[in-house]
Design a protein around this motif. Structure first.
Motif, PDB file in Angstrom:
ATOM      1  N   ALA A   1     -45.978  29.425  13.707  1.00 50.08           N
ATOM      2  CA  ALA A   1     -45.647  30.184  14.920  1.00 50.08           C
ATOM      3  C   ALA A   1     -46.735  31.214  15.219  1.00 50.08           C
ATOM      4  O   ALA A   1     -47.185  31.354  16.365  1.00 50.08           O
ATOM      5  CB  ALA A   1     -44.302  30.882  14.744  1.00 50.08           C
ATOM      6  N   VAL A   2     -47.162  31.904  14.183  1.00 45.48           N
ATOM      7  CA  VAL A   2     -48.226  32.915  14.349  1.00 45.48           C
ATOM      8  C   VAL A   2     -49.494  32.233  14.844  1.00 45.48           C
ATOM      9  O   VAL A   2     -50.138  32.684  15.812  1.00 45.48           O
ATOM     10  CB  VAL A   2     -48.491  33.630  13.005  1.00 45.48           C
ATOM     11  CG1 VAL A   2     -49.701  34.541  13.103  1.00 45.48           C
ATOM     12  CG2 VAL A   2     -47.270  34.418  12.567  1.00 45.48           C
ATOM     13  N   SER A   3     -49.836  31.128  14.222  1.00 39.14           N
ATOM     14  CA  SER A   3     -51.082  30.429  14.562  1.00 39.14           C
ATOM     15  C   SER A   3     -51.002  29.784  15.937  1.00 39.14           C
ATOM     16  O   SER A   3     -52.001  29.723  16.663  1.00 39.14           O
ATOM     17  CB  SER A   3     -51.392  29.376  13.501  1.00 39.14           C
ATOM     18  OG  SER A   3     -51.348  29.948  12.220  1.00 39.14           O
ATOM     19  N   THR A   4     -49.832  29.299  16.295  1.00 43.31           N
ATOM     20  CA  THR A   4     -49.659  28.677  17.626  1.00 43.31           C
ATOM     21  C   THR A   4     -49.904  29.706  18.717  1.00 43.31           C
ATOM     22  O   THR A   4     -50.605  29.439  19.699  1.00 43.31           O
ATOM     23  CB  THR A   4     -48.243  28.099  17.772  1.00 43.31           C
ATOM     24  OG1 THR A   4     -48.019  27.149  16.747  1.00 43.31           O
ATOM     25  CG2 THR A   4     -48.030  27.449  19.131  1.00 43.31           C
TER      26      THR A   4
ATOM     27  N   MET B   1     -53.544  30.445  18.848  1.00 45.19           N
ATOM     28  CA  MET B   1     -54.303  29.316  19.421  1.00 45.19           C
ATOM     29  C   MET B   1     -54.147  29.304  20.933  1.00 45.19           C
ATOM     30  O   MET B   1     -55.114  29.111  21.678  1.00 45.19           O
ATOM     31  CB  MET B   1     -53.775  28.007  18.812  1.00 45.19           C
ATOM     32  CG  MET B   1     -54.606  26.796  19.159  1.00 45.19           C
ATOM     33  SD  MET B   1     -56.187  26.848  18.299  1.00 45.19           S
ATOM     34  CE  MET B   1     -56.967  25.410  18.984  1.00 45.19           C
ATOM     35  N   ARG B   2     -52.943  29.518  21.383  1.00 45.53           N
ATOM     36  CA  ARG B   2     -52.679  29.519  22.829  1.00 45.53           C
ATOM     37  C   ARG B   2     -53.505  30.596  23.520  1.00 45.53           C
ATOM     38  O   ARG B   2     -54.196  30.322  24.507  1.00 45.53           O
ATOM     39  CB  ARG B   2     -51.198  29.739  23.092  1.00 45.53           C
ATOM     40  CG  ARG B   2     -50.824  29.777  24.573  1.00 45.53           C
ATOM     41  CD  ARG B   2     -49.338  30.080  24.737  1.00 45.53           C
ATOM     42  NE  ARG B   2     -48.952  30.044  26.147  1.00 45.53           N
ATOM     43  CZ  ARG B   2     -49.041  31.068  26.992  1.00 45.53           C
ATOM     44  NH1 ARG B   2     -49.530  32.218  26.587  1.00 45.53           N
ATOM     45  NH2 ARG B   2     -48.656  30.941  28.262  1.00 45.53           N
ATOM     46  N   SER B   3     -53.462  31.816  22.994  1.00 45.13           N
ATOM     47  CA  SER B   3     -54.216  32.921  23.621  1.00 45.13           C
ATOM     48  C   SER B   3     -55.700  32.626  23.612  1.00 45.13           C
ATOM     49  O   SER B   3     -56.407  32.873  24.600  1.00 45.13           O
ATOM     50  CB  SER B   3     -54.002  34.229  22.865  1.00 45.13           C
ATOM     51  OG  SER B   3     -52.673  34.516  22.735  1.00 45.13           O
ATOM     52  N   SER B   4     -56.154  32.100  22.510  1.00 47.19           N
ATOM     53  CA  SER B   4     -57.580  31.838  22.351  1.00 47.19           C
ATOM     54  C   SER B   4     -58.046  30.743  23.323  1.00 47.19           C
ATOM     55  O   SER B   4     -59.103  30.869  23.963  1.00 47.19           O
ATOM     56  CB  SER B   4     -57.810  31.416  20.914  1.00 47.19           C
ATOM     57  OG  SER B   4     -59.105  31.651  20.529  1.00 47.19           O
ATOM     58  N   ILE B   5     -57.283  29.687  23.457  1.00 49.30           N
ATOM     59  CA  ILE B   5     -57.646  28.603  24.366  1.00 49.30           C
ATOM     60  C   ILE B   5     -57.665  29.104  25.807  1.00 49.30           C
ATOM     61  O   ILE B   5     -58.578  28.792  26.589  1.00 49.30           O
ATOM     62  CB  ILE B   5     -56.658  27.416  24.244  1.00 49.30           C
ATOM     63  CG1 ILE B   5     -56.787  26.741  22.884  1.00 49.30           C
ATOM     64  CG2 ILE B   5     -56.857  26.432  25.381  1.00 49.30           C
ATOM     65  CD1 ILE B   5     -57.779  25.628  22.794  1.00 49.30           C
ATOM     66  N   LEU B   6     -56.635  29.893  26.150  1.00 50.60           N
ATOM     67  CA  LEU B   6     -56.560  30.423  27.517  1.00 50.60           C
ATOM     68  C   LEU B   6     -57.806  31.244  27.837  1.00 50.60           C
ATOM     69  O   LEU B   6     -58.359  31.165  28.936  1.00 50.60           O
ATOM     70  CB  LEU B   6     -55.302  31.294  27.674  1.00 50.60           C
ATOM     71  CG  LEU B   6     -53.975  30.549  27.828  1.00 50.60           C
ATOM     72  CD1 LEU B   6     -52.797  31.520  27.812  1.00 50.60           C
ATOM     73  CD2 LEU B   6     -53.954  29.741  29.134  1.00 50.60           C
ATOM     74  N   GLU B   7     -58.252  32.011  26.842  1.00 47.12           N
ATOM     75  CA  GLU B   7     -59.439  32.858  27.055  1.00 47.12           C
ATOM     76  C   GLU B   7     -60.689  31.991  27.221  1.00 47.12           C
ATOM     77  O   GLU B   7     -61.515  32.211  28.110  1.00 47.12           O
ATOM     78  CB  GLU B   7     -59.589  33.766  25.835  1.00 47.12           C
ATOM     79  CG  GLU B   7     -60.339  35.051  26.122  1.00 47.12           C
ATOM     80  CD  GLU B   7     -60.407  35.920  24.887  1.00 47.12           C
ATOM     81  OE1 GLU B   7     -59.311  36.230  24.330  1.00 47.12           O
ATOM     82  OE2 GLU B   7     -61.521  36.260  24.471  1.00 47.12           O
TER      83      GLU B   7
ATOM     84  N   ILE C   1     -51.285  24.071  10.370  1.00 49.46           N
ATOM     85  CA  ILE C   1     -52.409  23.514  11.122  1.00 49.46           C
ATOM     86  C   ILE C   1     -51.947  22.340  11.982  1.00 49.46           C
ATOM     87  O   ILE C   1     -52.280  22.242  13.167  1.00 49.46           O
ATOM     88  CB  ILE C   1     -53.530  23.068  10.160  1.00 49.46           C
ATOM     89  CG1 ILE C   1     -54.146  24.294   9.485  1.00 49.46           C
ATOM     90  CG2 ILE C   1     -54.600  22.274  10.898  1.00 49.46           C
ATOM     91  CD1 ILE C   1     -55.093  23.958   8.354  1.00 49.46           C
ATOM     92  N   LEU C   2     -51.119  21.477  11.371  1.00 50.11           N
ATOM     93  CA  LEU C   2     -50.653  20.287  12.108  1.00 50.11           C
ATOM     94  C   LEU C   2     -49.829  20.667  13.330  1.00 50.11           C
ATOM     95  O   LEU C   2     -49.815  19.942  14.333  1.00 50.11           O
ATOM     96  CB  LEU C   2     -49.816  19.393  11.190  1.00 50.11           C
ATOM     97  CG  LEU C   2     -50.593  18.642  10.103  1.00 50.11           C
ATOM     98  CD1 LEU C   2     -49.639  17.895   9.190  1.00 50.11           C
ATOM     99  CD2 LEU C   2     -51.595  17.669  10.727  1.00 50.11           C
ATOM    100  N   LEU C   3     -49.132  21.787  13.224  1.00 51.63           N
ATOM    101  CA  LEU C   3     -48.308  22.220  14.357  1.00 51.63           C
ATOM    102  C   LEU C   3     -49.095  23.097  15.317  1.00 51.63           C
ATOM    103  O   LEU C   3     -49.030  22.950  16.532  1.00 51.63           O
ATOM    104  CB  LEU C   3     -47.083  22.990  13.846  1.00 51.63           C
ATOM    105  CG  LEU C   3     -45.966  22.159  13.212  1.00 51.63           C
ATOM    106  CD1 LEU C   3     -44.888  23.066  12.636  1.00 51.63           C
ATOM    107  CD2 LEU C   3     -45.357  21.209  14.231  1.00 51.63           C
ATOM    108  N   ALA C   4     -49.809  24.069  14.766  1.00 53.12           N
ATOM    109  CA  ALA C   4     -50.424  25.112  15.601  1.00 53.12           C
ATOM    110  C   ALA C   4     -51.506  24.572  16.523  1.00 53.12           C
ATOM    111  O   ALA C   4     -51.558  24.943  17.702  1.00 53.12           O
ATOM    112  CB  ALA C   4     -50.992  26.220  14.721  1.00 53.12           C
TER     113      ALA C   4
END
Lengths: 308, 526
Positions: free
Chosen positions: A188-191, A194-200, A104-107
């Motif tokens: 890594a999986v969560s990052t 998160m990236r895809s979700s934010i972009l959307e 969580i802290l990283l992703a």
């Protein structure tokens, strides 16, 4: 939940007994000593473990007890399955929690930064970091960590588990390393998610509206984008957490952790039916509970979601 | 000149005192060692694995034990002295005075009787896996608290060494009377260490027993056996987190540890009472044909294989049915006359091909079923496949996990063709090692499924033969027949390698990884 557990119980019970081989033979003849064990000893042991009874009777007895919280006696150690699992559960839970916190802290920040600074060097660096995390098996990373510690410092983490409340330093000096090894891949999986979700989410109308109202970009991302992007990330985090409870078989071997994953492997190697059944049910319960928790989290994160 | 000599003498005496002082056992310290697996339950009489012996044995005493510095010599443990009648039918033991159990209760001959009654005639619900070793005991008498007398039905050449078995832990008669299954979940012996804790999956702890009957022992304050195996175990040894592992290392691990530990490493090596054997399923064609089995034995270059494999695996020694080096084993000269042991491998293989031709299977193909345990099963399996290929036999190497491996060899419906099996024991003793070659109805560990009353008869004869020369001759007859019939054939005997930290002293390697593990004489030079 009960129908799910019943289905799992029937499946694991049947599959174990359909496999060829005899757990009593594995116990008495499979390991060292070469003793010419009398046949009646083998038959006596089979009867003691209830393996001479019809399968449906074995199942009814076992599942009936399981519903009352008694998962039976380990065929290998003769101790209650609940006891054997209990000794190991604290460690597995702690590694899972530590790895999840790290994830969580990283992703969350990295995934967000990667999305916000899309196609810049920040995005490339974070994507490299997360792809490496996906590509590198956590047990391999663990082996490298151990070898580096041994070679550079002539030191390895403690071999036996000390509860956190007994000695926090000893506890963390053992568990920080597997948590890092596992947490890296987990993050890594969560990052990526998160990236895809934010972009959307950043393409949504309400984000455009917020910007049009003059809200600073930092607040647009933090207050509007992140919260809405969290839903799929929460799902991934939850499912990964459930997997960590019993799935870290090789990592536990590498770090010599006395966890649920190692117990699973040992139970399968020993053909310890009752232990395997108990462990599968335990992991199933965890998955069900975590799925339930994820569903509750959805309702918290998105007020539009309400359960009747 | 006199003064110089006196000075030199004084210096020499000081040096000698220094040397002696460094070898005088020091009390204190806690020994941490690794064990590759965990004991399933706590009952010695029900166990077969080193995983039990290494952590649990220090809590118990036995009647006799092996003198590890002079293996296979035997010395007394609970027995102070003993006498065997000339006809070999009566064994009288005088016991040590003042022996106590860990709960403070006094030990007596009744405890020995109760222990051996349990071993040979276990009550319902109690598992005793070595009943066969004690069938010849007719009665056990206890004329006084410090004397026990065993009377046998017939002479048994291995009876004295059976009393030194590390599995014959002596239990309290009082506890057994209350609950015959008491030892399954409780540890209470007369050994040098008391039980402290067993954390399932993690470690086992013992503490020095202050009431131990051998004064001055044990030297250690305690021990911790940590359950760890494979690469993590080697790492733990290299880092000094554990000082020893008592089963054995591969040559590669030995080299790695010596490099990591430097001058702290002590390497002890010994031949091992363990071998891998090939078992043929005599219920399945063409392995019901003696010519086929013998041909496959002739094809194996045991001498060349031992030399090559010893570099990568823990096998090294060429021997027949008994460990080479054991005084009842065949000499090398005798071995060379047995089928499959000639050093002229080309001649052996030519004979093998002829036999296969005569049996009508010149292009034989079959599956070798093996365990999925790396050391030494995998390299030996690969070696055998290669050897058989030299005579045109195609073999598929199938490695299975233990349950499936045993399932393939099950008594009522064996499905395997040939299997690689192990034969390990706690001591060199034909009555133990040859059980694998007995007829199917007499041995649960004979997976070849044959019935051979000639072998059974020879076994029974040598079993009761107290004259060593006569017993030797009977064993050669047994060996010749067994190797000629080739139901089960030996491959290469194992070699035991132990690497430990130099701080651990007083432990001596023997050919058995079950023996010498009470830790009573071990001390730490730290």
């Amino acid at each position: 939940m009960i129908p799910t557990l019943l289905g799992v119980a029937v499946l694991v019970f049947a599959l174990l007994r359909l496999m060829p081989g005899d757990p009593v033979a594995t116990m008495l003849l499979g390991d060292g000593g070469g003793a010419n064990i009398p046949l009646q000893v083998i038959e006596q042991e089979r009867a003691r473990l209830g393996l001479d009874q019809p399968m449906y009777i074995q199942f009814v007895k076992w599942f009936g007890s399981a519903l009352r919280g008694d998962f039976g006696i380990s065929m290998w150690t003769g101790k209650p399955v609940v006891y054997e699992i209990g000794v190991r559960l604290e460690l597995s839970l702690q590694v899972a929690v530590m790895a999840t916190i790290l994830a969580i802290l990283l992703a969350l920040p990295l995934g967000t930064l990667s999305a916000v600074f899309k196609d810049t060097w920040i995005d490339q660096a974070i994507r490299l970091f997360s792809i490496a995390g996906l590509a590198v098996p956590s047990f391999w990373l663990g082996m490298i960590v151990i070898l580096l510690l041994l070679t550079l410092f002539h030191w390895i983490p403690p071999l036996t588990f000390t509860p956190f409340l007994t000695d926090p330093w000893e506890n963390l000096s053992q568990l920080i390393w597997p948590a890092l090894s596992v947490g890296y891949r987990y993050s890594a999986v969560s990052t990526r998610m998160m990236r895809s979700s934010i972009l959307e989410v950043l393409q949504e109308d309400y984000i455009r509206t917020a910007r049009a109202k003059g809200v600073v970009e930092r607040l647009v991302v933090a207050r509007h984008a992140m919260r809405n992007a969290m839903l799929p990330v929460v799902t991934v985090l939850g499912l990964e957490f459930a997997f960590l409870i019993g799935g870290l078989v090789v990592t536990e071997q590498v770090f010599n952790l006395n966890g649920i994953g190692k117990l699973f492997v040992q139970a399968v190697a020993r053909s310890d039916f009752t232990m395997i059944q108990g462990l599968v049910l335990l992991v199933s319960v965890f998955f069900v509970l975590i799925n339930f928790a994820i569903d509750m989290m959805y309702a918290f994160l998105d007020p539009r979601i309400r359960y009747r | 000149m006199k003064r110089v000599l006196a000075l030199l003498l004084g210096a020499a005496m000081l040096w000698a005192a220094g040397v002696l002082a460094s070898e005088t056992p020091k009390p204190g310290g806690v020994l941490r060692f690794a064990v590759g697996a965990e004991p399933p339950n706590y009952d010695c009489h029900a166990q077969t694995s080193f995983a039990f012996i290494h952590p649990v044995r220090p809590h118990y005493s036995t009647l006799l034990e092996f003198d590890t510095a002079k293996y296979p010599a035997i010395k007394g443990d609970l027995a102070e002295s003993w006498a065997v009648s000339k006809d070999g039918l009566t064994y009288t033991f005088k016991l040590h005075k003042g022996v106590k159990f860990h709960d403070g209760s006094a030990f007596s001959s009744e405890d020995i009787k109760a222990t051996y009654d349990r071993l040979r005639n276990p009550p319902p619900g109690v598992r005793s896996v070595r009943q066969a070793s004690y069938v010849d005991i007719a009665s056990i008498e206890t004329p006084d608290p410090l004397t026990v007398v065993f009377k046998l039905k017939k002479p048994n050449a291995s009876m004295l060494t059976n009393f030194a078995s590390p599995w014959d832990c002596v239990y309290s008669a009082a506890k057994l009377k209350q609950d015959p299954r008491f030892p399954e979940h409780n540890i209470m012996g007369t050994g040098p260490f008391t039980f402290v804790e067993h954390v399932a999956g993690s470690h086992w702890t013992g503490r020095k027993f202050d009431g131990y009957f051998r004064k001055g022992h044990p030297y250690l304050n305690g021990y911790v056996a940590i359950f760890i195996s494979g690469a993590p175990m080697v790492n733990a040894l290299a880092a000094g987190e554990v000082l020893a592992e008592f089963r054995g290392h591969s040559p590669a691990d030995r080299d790695r540890l010596v490099k990591a530990l430097g001058d702290r490493a002590v390497v002890q090596e010994s031949p091992w009472v363990c071998s891998l054997v090939v078992t043929f399923n005599t219920k399945k064609k063409p392995f019901d044909d003696q010519r086929v089995r013998k041909a496959l034995s002739l094809a194996i270059d045991r001498w060349g294989g031992a030399q090559a494999l010893s570099k990568v695996a823990l096998v090294r020694h060429v021997g027949g049915l008994l460990r080479p080096g054991y005084d009842l084993a065949a000499s090398e000269k005798e071995l060379l006359t047995y089928p499959g042991f000639s050093k002229d491998i080309n001649a052996s293989r030519a004979e093998a091909k002829k036999l296969l031709q005569a049996a009508g299977v010149p292009n034989l193909a079959f599956t070798l079923t093996n365990r999925n345990v790396a050391m030494p099963y995998t390299p030996v399996g690969v070696f055998l496949v290669d050897q058989w290929r030299q005579i045109g036999v195609n073999v598929k190497h199938e490695q299975l996990e233990t349950r499936l491996y045993l399932a393939a060899q099950q008594r009522d419906n064996p499905t395997f063709d040939a299997a690689l099996d192990f034969n390990c024991d706690f001591m060199d003793e034909p009555n133990l090692q040859l059980q694998k070659y007995l007829s199917h109805d007499r041995s649960t560990i004979n997976y070849a499924q044959q019935t051979d009353r000639v072998l059974d008869d020879l076994y029974d004869k040598q079993s009761g033969e107290l004259d060593k020369k006569k017993r030797y001759a009977l064993l050669r007859d047994f060996e010749k027949r067994a190797l000629d019939e080739a139901y089960t054939i030996p491959t290469i005997w194992w070699h035991r390698i132990i690497v430990h930290d130099k701080a651990m002293k007083g432990w001596h390697i023997t050919p058995s990884h079950y023996v010498g593990q009470d830790l009573a004489d071990v001390w730490l030079d730290q």
